[in-house]
Scaffold this motif. Structure first.
Motif, PDB file in Angstrom:
ATOM      1  N   LEU A 165       0.996  -1.311  -0.157  1.00  0.00           N
ATOM      2  CA  LEU A 165      -0.044   0.168  -0.063  1.00  0.00           C
ATOM      3  C   LEU A 165       1.106   1.161  -0.018  1.00  0.00           C
ATOM      4  CD1 LEU A 165      -2.801   0.694  -0.136  1.00  0.00           C
ATOM      5  CD2 LEU A 165      -3.089   0.787   2.304  1.00  0.00           C
ATOM      6  N   LEU A 166       0.778   2.044  -1.258  1.00  0.00           N
ATOM      7  CA  LEU A 166       1.557   3.172  -1.040  1.00  0.00           C
ATOM      8  C   LEU A 166       0.354   4.498  -1.043  1.00  0.00           C
ATOM      9  CD1 LEU A 166       3.189   1.974  -4.508  1.00  0.00           C
ATOM     10  CD2 LEU A 166       4.790   2.528  -2.682  1.00  0.00           C
ATOM     11  N   GLY A 167       1.176   5.461  -0.724  1.00  0.00           N
ATOM     12  CA  GLY A 167       0.178   6.833  -0.497  1.00  0.00           C
ATOM     13  C   GLY A 167       1.196   7.708   0.406  1.00  0.00           C
ATOM     14  N   ARG A 168       0.702   9.088   0.229  1.00  0.00           N
ATOM     15  CA  ARG A 168       1.381  10.168   0.880  1.00  0.00           C
ATOM     16  C   ARG A 168       1.316   9.816   2.407  1.00  0.00           C
ATOM     17  NH1 ARG A 168      -0.571  13.505  -2.787  1.00  0.00           N
ATOM     18  NH2 ARG A 168       1.320  14.627  -4.241  1.00  0.00           N
ATOM     19  N   GLN A 169       1.983  10.354   3.518  1.00  0.00           N
ATOM     20  CA  GLN A 169       2.026  10.445   4.754  1.00  0.00           C
ATOM     21  C   GLN A 169       0.689  11.216   4.959  1.00  0.00           C
ATOM     22  OE1 GLN A 169       4.607  11.619   2.992  1.00  0.00           O
ATOM     23  NE2 GLN A 169       6.451  10.527   3.699  1.00  0.00           N
ATOM     24  N   GLY A 170      -0.274  10.364   6.027  1.00  0.00           N
ATOM     25  CA  GLY A 170      -1.440  11.063   6.280  1.00  0.00           C
ATOM     26  C   GLY A 170      -2.663  10.669   5.006  1.00  0.00           C
ATOM     27  N   SER A 171      -2.323   9.762   4.331  1.00  0.00           N
ATOM     28  CA  SER A 171      -3.278   9.215   3.169  1.00  0.00           C
ATOM     29  C   SER A 171      -4.443   8.535   3.834  1.00  0.00           C
ATOM     30  CB  SER A 171      -2.601   8.840   2.175  1.00  0.00           C
ATOM     31  OG  SER A 171      -1.926   7.713   2.365  1.00  0.00           O
ATOM     32  N   GLY A 172      -4.037   7.911   4.997  1.00  0.00           N
ATOM     33  CA  GLY A 172      -4.933   6.863   5.755  1.00  0.00           C
ATOM     34  C   GLY A 172      -4.485   5.433   5.321  1.00  0.00           C
ATOM     35  N   LYS A 173      -3.239   5.327   5.016  1.00  0.00           N
ATOM     36  CA  LYS A 173      -2.767   3.993   4.857  1.00  0.00           C
ATOM     37  C   LYS A 173      -2.629   3.131   6.074  1.00  0.00           C
ATOM     38  CE  LYS A 173       1.753   4.649   3.514  1.00  0.00           C
ATOM     39  NZ  LYS A 173       1.930   5.815   3.917  1.00  0.00           N
ATOM     40  N   VAL A 175      -4.634   7.701  -3.132  1.00  0.00           N
ATOM     41  CA  VAL A 175      -4.332   8.984  -3.614  1.00  0.00           C
ATOM     42  C   VAL A 175      -5.310   9.873  -2.850  1.00  0.00           C
ATOM     43  CG1 VAL A 175      -4.644  10.434  -5.621  1.00  0.00           C
ATOM     44  CG2 VAL A 175      -4.191   7.804  -5.942  1.00  0.00           C
ATOM     45  N   VAL A 176      -4.503  10.775  -2.234  1.00  0.00           N
ATOM     46  CA  VAL A 176      -4.854  12.110  -1.351  1.00  0.00           C
ATOM     47  C   VAL A 176      -4.154  13.359  -1.533  1.00  0.00           C
ATOM     48  CG1 VAL A 176      -5.392  12.907   1.154  1.00  0.00           C
ATOM     49  CG2 VAL A 176      -5.789  10.392   0.428  1.00  0.00           C
ATOM     50  N   PRO A 177      -5.017  14.384  -1.978  1.00  0.00           N
ATOM     51  CA  PRO A 177      -4.085  15.597  -2.415  1.00  0.00           C
ATOM     52  C   PRO A 177      -3.163  16.192  -1.297  1.00  0.00           C
ATOM     53  CG  PRO A 177      -6.427  15.779  -2.972  1.00  0.00           C
ATOM     54  CD  PRO A 177      -6.274  14.539  -2.054  1.00  0.00           C
ATOM     55  N   ARG A 188      -4.409  16.495   7.749  1.00  0.00           N
ATOM     56  CA  ARG A 188      -4.921  15.338   8.651  1.00  0.00           C
ATOM     57  C   ARG A 188      -3.530  15.274   9.408  1.00  0.00           C
ATOM     58  NH1 ARG A 188      -6.569  10.575   4.546  1.00  0.00           N
ATOM     59  NH2 ARG A 188      -8.651  11.311   3.826  1.00  0.00           N
ATOM     60  N   ILE A 189      -2.161  15.311   9.047  1.00  0.00           N
ATOM     61  CA  ILE A 189      -1.168  15.157   9.595  1.00  0.00           C
ATOM     62  C   ILE A 189      -1.005  15.780  10.712  1.00  0.00           C
ATOM     63  CG2 ILE A 189       1.272  14.854   9.705  1.00  0.00           C
ATOM     64  CD1 ILE A 189       1.525  14.407   6.868  1.00  0.00           C
ATOM     65  N   SER A 190      -1.377  17.401  10.655  1.00  0.00           N
ATOM     66  CA  SER A 190      -1.296  18.061  11.954  1.00  0.00           C
ATOM     67  C   SER A 190      -2.119  17.727  13.014  1.00  0.00           C
ATOM     68  CB  SER A 190      -1.249  19.683  11.634  1.00  0.00           C
ATOM     69  OG  SER A 190      -2.116  19.616  10.674  1.00  0.00           O
ATOM     70  N   TYR A 212      -5.434   8.127  16.104  1.00  0.00           N
ATOM     71  CA  TYR A 212      -6.497   8.835  16.483  1.00  0.00           C
ATOM     72  C   TYR A 212      -6.411  10.071  15.806  1.00  0.00           C
ATOM     73  CZ  TYR A 212      -7.167   5.527  20.414  1.00  0.00           C
ATOM     74  OH  TYR A 212      -7.300   4.111  20.663  1.00  0.00           O
ATOM     75  N   SER A 213      -7.320  11.356  15.800  1.00  0.00           N
ATOM     76  CA  SER A 213      -7.141  12.503  15.545  1.00  0.00           C
ATOM     77  C   SER A 213      -7.574  13.409  16.645  1.00  0.00           C
ATOM     78  CB  SER A 213      -7.829  12.616  14.111  1.00  0.00           C
ATOM     79  OG  SER A 213      -9.027  12.967  14.362  1.00  0.00           O
ATOM     80  N   VAL A 214      -7.367  14.564  16.500  1.00  0.00           N
ATOM     81  CA  VAL A 214      -7.942  15.956  17.311  1.00  0.00           C
ATOM     82  C   VAL A 214      -9.472  15.741  17.278  1.00  0.00           C
ATOM     83  CG1 VAL A 214      -8.080  18.324  17.696  1.00  0.00           C
ATOM     84  CG2 VAL A 214      -6.019  17.324  17.254  1.00  0.00           C
ATOM     85  N   ALA A 215      -9.998  15.422  15.974  1.00  0.00           N
ATOM     86  CA  ALA A 215     -11.643  15.346  15.785  1.00  0.00           C
ATOM     87  C   ALA A 215     -12.119  14.068  15.988  1.00  0.00           C
ATOM     88  CB  ALA A 215     -11.737  15.731  14.304  1.00  0.00           C
ATOM     89  N   ALA A 216     -11.045  12.911  16.401  1.00  0.00           N
ATOM     90  CA  ALA A 216     -11.803  11.687  16.814  1.00  0.00           C
ATOM     91  C   ALA A 216     -10.783  11.028  17.815  1.00  0.00           C
ATOM     92  CB  ALA A 216     -11.809  10.614  15.618  1.00  0.00           C
TER      93      ALA A 216
END
Ligand code: AMP
Length: 218
Positions: A9-17, A117-119, A126-128, A140-144
């Motif tokens: 699985l490839l994808g940018r950091q923060g793509s949800g991989k 693929v995520v812009p 997402r990363i911040s 997790y995230s600040v929102a979840a």
């Protein structure tokens, strides 16, 4: 019975991989092999590898290909990966790593490489806001957030911001992605193994898309 699978699985950091790899690993009953998690575990345990890798990770650089290839090749010889397959997350990140993986898996080649693929502007956001469990790596995230004040729902560990999720390190990692990992995606495209999957939407929607793409190939 669900068949096993050999996936990258490839994808940018923060793509949800990471989130999707956990789900795919449960679905196909294959180990989720995340090189980032392996390196962070080595840092926590204070091994020689961890001591060497820490400064590189914190600065957003890439650990050397030889070390990474050795680490992954060894992991792929373990029974679970040999018998059912695997889902690789964070590896390969360079064309040289992809070529080495090809050699290491020559007798049982990859089924599919997926580009989630995520812009870039979306992953930055997402990363911040990303927070992870320092003990088990749950995301997790600040929102979840976890249900109790930054205590992991799964293992009780402390949920915090990753040390390498600083603006400087994020910028460097995204630049490395364009420079080193985009050619890796082109490498899989040229070998006919690549499928792109839209990484925008709810986790359930993205998972359904991933399963559709994988089922079409297997
Ligand atoms: P990740 O959790 O995949 O974002 O990985 C965190 C950090 O670990 C990266 O920024 C790199 O410093 C290092 N790393 C993980 N996987 C690799 C790899 N395949 N090659 C080189 N460095 C890696």
């Amino acid at each position: 019975m669900i068949p096993g699978a050999r996936l990258v699985l490839l994808g940018r950091q923060g793509s949800g991989k990471g989130t999707q790899c956990v789900r795919l690993s449960r679905h196909f009953v294959v180990p989720h092999i995340s090189t980032g998690d392996m390196l962070r575990a080595a840092v926590r345990e204070g091994t020689e590898l961890g001591k060497m890798a820490k400064a590189i990770i914190d600065a957003g650089g890439l650990v050397g290909d030889d070390i990474m290839v050795g680490l992954v090749s060894e992991r792929l010889t373990e029974d679970d990966a040999r018998v059912r397959g695997y889902i690789l997350d964070g590896f390969p990140r360079t064309v040289s790593q992809a070529e080495s993986l090809d050699k290491a898996t020559a007798s049982r080649p990859l089924d599919l490489a997926i580009d989630l693929v995520v812009p870039e502007e979306v992953v930055l956001e997402r990363i911040s806001s990303r927070r992870v469990c320092a003990k088990c790596g749950a995301i997790y995230s600040v929102a979840a957030p976890p249900s109790t004040e930054w205590v992991c729902d799964k293992c009780g560990g402390e949920v915090q911001q990753r040390a390498d999720d600083t603006p400087e390190s994020i910028a460097k990692r995204l630049a490395a992605y364009t420079l080193e990992t985009q050619p890796t995606i082109d490498f899989y495209s040229a070998s006919g193994l690549l499928v792109g999957v839209d990484g925008l939407g709810t986790p359930d929607e993205i998972f359904a898309r991933l399963l559709g793409a994988i089922d079409a190939q297997l």
